[in-house]
Motif scaffolding. Structure first.
Motif, PDB file in Angstrom:
ATOM      1  N   GLY A  92       0.780  -1.231   0.000  1.00 32.76           N
ATOM      2  CA  GLY A  92       0.000   0.000   0.000  1.00 32.76           C
ATOM      3  C   GLY A  92       0.809   1.277   0.000  1.00 32.76           C
ATOM      4  N   GLN A  93       2.147   1.175  -0.063  1.00 32.31           N
ATOM      5  CA  GLN A  93       2.993   2.370  -0.012  1.00 32.31           C
ATOM      6  C   GLN A  93       3.441   2.862  -1.392  1.00 32.31           C
ATOM      7  OE1 GLN A  93       6.137   2.327   2.937  1.00 32.31           O
ATOM      8  NE2 GLN A  93       5.066   0.806   4.185  1.00 32.31           N
ATOM      9  N   LEU A  94       2.910   2.268  -2.437  1.00 28.10           N
ATOM     10  CA  LEU A  94       3.319   2.627  -3.792  1.00 28.10           C
ATOM     11  C   LEU A  94       2.980   4.086  -4.104  1.00 28.10           C
ATOM     12  CD1 LEU A  94       4.424   1.662  -6.544  1.00 28.10           C
ATOM     13  CD2 LEU A  94       2.072   1.026  -7.155  1.00 28.10           C
ATOM     14  N   LEU A  95       3.987   4.824  -4.587  1.00 26.06           N
ATOM     15  CA  LEU A  95       3.815   6.230  -4.947  1.00 26.06           C
ATOM     16  C   LEU A  95       3.959   6.470  -6.447  1.00 26.06           C
ATOM     17  CD1 LEU A  95       5.844   8.016  -2.111  1.00 26.06           C
ATOM     18  CD2 LEU A  95       3.378   7.608  -2.226  1.00 26.06           C
ATOM     19  N   SER A  96       4.760   5.657  -7.128  1.00 22.31           N
ATOM     20  CA  SER A  96       5.031   5.876  -8.544  1.00 22.31           C
ATOM     21  C   SER A  96       5.165   4.539  -9.249  1.00 22.31           C
ATOM     22  CB  SER A  96       6.331   6.683  -8.713  1.00 22.31           C
ATOM     23  OG  SER A  96       6.719   6.753 -10.070  1.00 22.31           O
ATOM     24  N   ASN A 106      -7.202  -5.152 -16.373  1.00 23.75           N
ATOM     25  CA  ASN A 106      -7.192  -5.951 -15.148  1.00 23.75           C
ATOM     26  C   ASN A 106      -5.992  -5.616 -14.269  1.00 23.75           C
ATOM     27  OD1 ASN A 106      -9.569  -7.304 -15.717  1.00 23.75           O
ATOM     28  ND2 ASN A 106      -8.542  -9.000 -16.765  1.00 23.75           N
ATOM     29  N   LEU A 107      -4.813  -5.462 -14.895  1.00 22.58           N
ATOM     30  CA  LEU A 107      -3.624  -5.139 -14.117  1.00 22.58           C
ATOM     31  C   LEU A 107      -3.743  -3.745 -13.502  1.00 22.58           C
ATOM     32  CD1 LEU A 107      -0.792  -5.686 -13.093  1.00 22.58           C
ATOM     33  CD2 LEU A 107       0.109  -4.891 -15.296  1.00 22.58           C
ATOM     34  N   LEU A 108      -4.221  -2.783 -14.272  1.00 23.27           N
ATOM     35  CA  LEU A 108      -4.375  -1.429 -13.745  1.00 23.27           C
ATOM     36  C   LEU A 108      -5.338  -1.426 -12.558  1.00 23.27           C
ATOM     37  CD1 LEU A 108      -3.664   1.572 -14.107  1.00 23.27           C
ATOM     38  CD2 LEU A 108      -5.663   1.769 -15.609  1.00 23.27           C
ATOM     39  N   ASN A 109      -6.422  -2.161 -12.671  1.00 19.93           N
ATOM     40  CA  ASN A 109      -7.385  -2.246 -11.573  1.00 19.93           C
ATOM     41  C   ASN A 109      -6.758  -2.892 -10.341  1.00 19.93           C
ATOM     42  OD1 ASN A 109     -10.252  -1.929 -10.691  1.00 19.93           O
ATOM     43  ND2 ASN A 109     -10.119  -4.147 -10.502  1.00 19.93           N
ATOM     44  N   SER A 115      -3.261   0.411  -4.104  1.00 22.46           N
ATOM     45  CA  SER A 115      -2.342   1.563  -4.065  1.00 22.46           C
ATOM     46  C   SER A 115      -3.115   2.855  -4.260  1.00 22.46           C
ATOM     47  CB  SER A 115      -1.275   1.418  -5.153  1.00 22.46           C
ATOM     48  OG  SER A 115      -0.735   0.122  -5.198  1.00 22.46           O
ATOM     49  N   SER A 116      -3.789   3.303  -3.240  1.00 24.24           N
ATOM     50  CA  SER A 116      -4.635   4.486  -3.373  1.00 24.24           C
ATOM     51  C   SER A 116      -3.857   5.790  -3.249  1.00 24.24           C
ATOM     52  CB  SER A 116      -5.734   4.455  -2.306  1.00 24.24           C
ATOM     53  OG  SER A 116      -5.166   4.422  -1.005  1.00 24.24           O
ATOM     54  N   HIS A 117      -2.540   5.715  -2.947  1.00 26.52           N
ATOM     55  CA  HIS A 117      -1.753   6.932  -2.728  1.00 26.52           C
ATOM     56  C   HIS A 117      -0.789   7.236  -3.876  1.00 26.52           C
ATOM     57  CE1 HIS A 117      -3.332   7.108   1.302  1.00 26.52           C
ATOM     58  NE2 HIS A 117      -2.903   5.889   1.555  1.00 26.52           N
ATOM     59  N   ILE A 118      -1.006   6.654  -5.034  1.00 26.86           N
ATOM     60  CA  ILE A 118      -0.110   6.869  -6.171  1.00 26.86           C
ATOM     61  C   ILE A 118      -0.077   8.342  -6.555  1.00 26.86           C
ATOM     62  CG2 ILE A 118       0.271   6.389  -8.617  1.00 26.86           C
ATOM     63  CD1 ILE A 118      -0.863   3.632  -8.206  1.00 26.86           C
ATOM     64  N   ARG A 119       1.148   8.864  -6.716  1.00 25.21           N
ATOM     65  CA  ARG A 119       1.335  10.259  -7.131  1.00 25.21           C
ATOM     66  C   ARG A 119       1.719  10.375  -8.611  1.00 25.21           C
ATOM     67  NH1 ARG A 119       0.199  10.078  -2.247  1.00 25.21           N
ATOM     68  NH2 ARG A 119       0.819  11.620  -0.676  1.00 25.21           N
ATOM     69  N   HIS A 120       2.378   9.331  -9.130  1.00 28.73           N
ATOM     70  CA  HIS A 120       2.893   9.395 -10.509  1.00 28.73           C
ATOM     71  C   HIS A 120       2.532   8.103 -11.241  1.00 28.73           C
ATOM     72  CE1 HIS A 120       6.590   9.767 -13.395  1.00 28.73           C
ATOM     73  NE2 HIS A 120       5.447   9.926 -14.025  1.00 28.73           N
ATOM     74  N   LEU A 121       1.774   8.235 -12.316  1.00 23.00           N
ATOM     75  CA  LEU A 121       1.387   7.102 -13.148  1.00 23.00           C
ATOM     76  C   LEU A 121       1.949   7.314 -14.541  1.00 23.00           C
ATOM     77  CD1 LEU A 121      -0.318   4.508 -13.659  1.00 23.00           C
ATOM     78  CD2 LEU A 121      -2.210   6.040 -14.280  1.00 23.00           C
ATOM     79  N   ARG A 122       2.686   6.308 -15.019  1.00 18.27           N
ATOM     80  CA  ARG A 122       3.291   6.418 -16.346  1.00 18.27           C
ATOM     81  C   ARG A 122       2.988   5.162 -17.154  1.00 18.27           C
ATOM     82  NH1 ARG A 122       9.548   6.913 -18.375  1.00 18.27           N
ATOM     83  NH2 ARG A 122       9.158   8.468 -19.955  1.00 18.27           N
ATOM     84  N   LEU A 123       2.357   5.352 -18.303  1.00 22.11           N
ATOM     85  CA  LEU A 123       2.007   4.261 -19.196  1.00 22.11           C
ATOM     86  C   LEU A 123       2.654   4.517 -20.551  1.00 22.11           C
ATOM     87  CD1 LEU A 123      -1.804   3.993 -18.352  1.00 22.11           C
ATOM     88  CD2 LEU A 123       0.075   2.660 -17.357  1.00 22.11           C
ATOM     89  N   ILE A 138      -8.557   6.230 -12.992  1.00 15.25           N
ATOM     90  CA  ILE A 138      -8.181   7.599 -12.635  1.00 15.25           C
ATOM     91  C   ILE A 138      -9.106   8.167 -11.561  1.00 15.25           C
ATOM     92  CG2 ILE A 138      -8.192   9.965 -13.515  1.00 15.25           C
ATOM     93  CD1 ILE A 138      -5.655   8.481 -14.208  1.00 15.25           C
ATOM     94  N   LYS A 139     -10.366   7.811 -11.616  1.00 16.75           N
ATOM     95  CA  LYS A 139     -11.333   8.326 -10.645  1.00 16.75           C
ATOM     96  C   LYS A 139     -10.991   7.926  -9.215  1.00 16.75           C
ATOM     97  CE  LYS A 139     -15.184   8.359 -13.946  1.00 16.75           C
ATOM     98  NZ  LYS A 139     -16.495   7.775 -14.300  1.00 16.75           N
ATOM     99  N   ARG A 140     -10.165   6.885  -9.062  1.00 17.67           N
ATOM    100  CA  ARG A 140      -9.804   6.412  -7.724  1.00 17.67           C
ATOM    101  C   ARG A 140      -8.392   6.833  -7.324  1.00 17.67           C
ATOM    102  NH1 ARG A 140     -10.093   0.488  -7.418  1.00 17.67           N
ATOM    103  NH2 ARG A 140      -9.834   0.365  -9.672  1.00 17.67           N
TER     104      ARG A 140
END
Length: 321
Positions: A92-96, A106-109, A115-123, A138-140
């Motif tokens: 649960g500590q994932l930030l990036s 499915n993987l993104l979900n 990981s509700s605290h993500i600050r940086h998402l890169r695809l 993104i809504k979550r």
């Protein structure tokens, strides 16, 4: 010189192991932080017991990097399973997180559920993530500060969703391949950004098809913008009042024809002048895609099975056949 005896070889191996374990903890953590998730899971954690312990700590997995893995088809791993295992280790500590090619809805979900605290998402080149899959994800993630969508194919509605549900967003990258020809002008993405991302400070639109109108909309809508990268945006003509406006508002501006030497991806320009003679102007990107242009990385791979519940953590190379 006499060859080493078995006893001397054993002593040397023990000494090497002791040397690894004698490294200061912060130095070892810094070394491991330079590796991507695949390198850690497939090799680094087997160097010694000390490294193995560090590699299992949640702090080691606050930033998960799974891009630029070379030739995807040469890897002997199930990358999606490895990504899930890396996310599980973050507790649960994932930030990036950065994923290239193999991400699916499915993987993104799965990632967002844990990981509700993500600050940086890169695809990067994640064609198996749908518009609905990314929008619902993104809504979550209301804490997102940076989003990079590089060589993906998402609609303007997804960009609108990002703007509405990520109020803290400061940096956005929407990169694609640069085209001189075919000549296509499209300001939909620029308008979606201008109307929904007012807090942006950094924006990269490498290879975008926006025009001067789209650029003006961004300058009007993103008043806090400090850095703007328009390299290979060949429909933009910077001159006169427009370039003066950019100079007054933007601290760091990259022009359409600026050097791409420091760009991390392939910057080859597509230039097929004959295309403009065969097809009318104003066609969309989807019109250019044939069935053969879509790649689905989620099914039918030759990667070996990777199940963390099936392996002994003290035996190396459990990601190989």
């Amino acid at each position: 010189m006499d060859p080493p005896t078995p006893d001397s070889t054993s002593r040397e191996e023990e000494e090497d192991e002791r040397n690894w374990q004698e490294l200061p903890r912060d130095v070892t953590s810094m070394i491991l932080s330079k590796l991507n998730a695949v390198e850690i899971l497939s090799s680094a954690q087997y160097v010694c017991s000390f490294w193995r312990t560090l590699c299992r700590e949640p702090m080691m997995w606050r930033n998960i990097d799974m891009h630029n893995l070379g030739d995807l088809w040469d890897l002997d791993y199930d990358l999606e399973k490895m990504a899930r295992h890396a996310v599980d280790r973050s507790c649960g500590q994932l930030l990036s997180i950065c994923i290239e090619y193999f991400a699916t809805d499915n993987l993104l979900n799965y990632i967002i559920d844990r990981s509700s605290h993500i600050r940086h998402l890169r695809l990067v080149s994640c064609y198996s993530i749908s518009d609905d899959g990314l929008s619902e994800g993104i809504k979550r993630l209301p804490l997102l500060v940076e989003i990079d969508l590089c060589y993906c194919s998402f609609s303007k509605e997804v960009l609108e969703t990002i703007g509405r549900y990520c109020p803290r967003l400061k940096s956005f990258r929407l990169n694609c391949q640069g085209f001189r020809h075919p000549h296509i002008e499209c300001d939909e993405e620029a308008l979606a950004i201008a109307q929904n991302m007012p807090g942006l400070k950094s924006l990269q639109l490498f290879g975008n098809k926006l025009t001067n109108d789209g650029l003006l909309a961004i300058l009007d809508g993103c008043r806090h913008l400090e850095s703007l990268d328009l390299r290979q945006c060949f429909n933009v003509t910077l001159g006169g009042n427009l370039v003066k406006r950019c100079a007054e508002q933007i601290k760091i501006l990259r022009y359409p024809n600026d050097s791409t030497d420091d760009y991390e991806f392939d910057a080859e320009i597509h230039d097929d002048a004959s295309f403009d003679q065969e097809y009318p102007s104003g066609i969309s990107d989807l019109d250019l895609l044939s069935d053969g242009d879509y790649y689905d990385f989620s099914d039918g791979s030759d990667f070996s099975e990777y199940d963390p519940s099936d392996y002994d953590p003290y035996e190396p190379h459990h990601f190989y056949d």
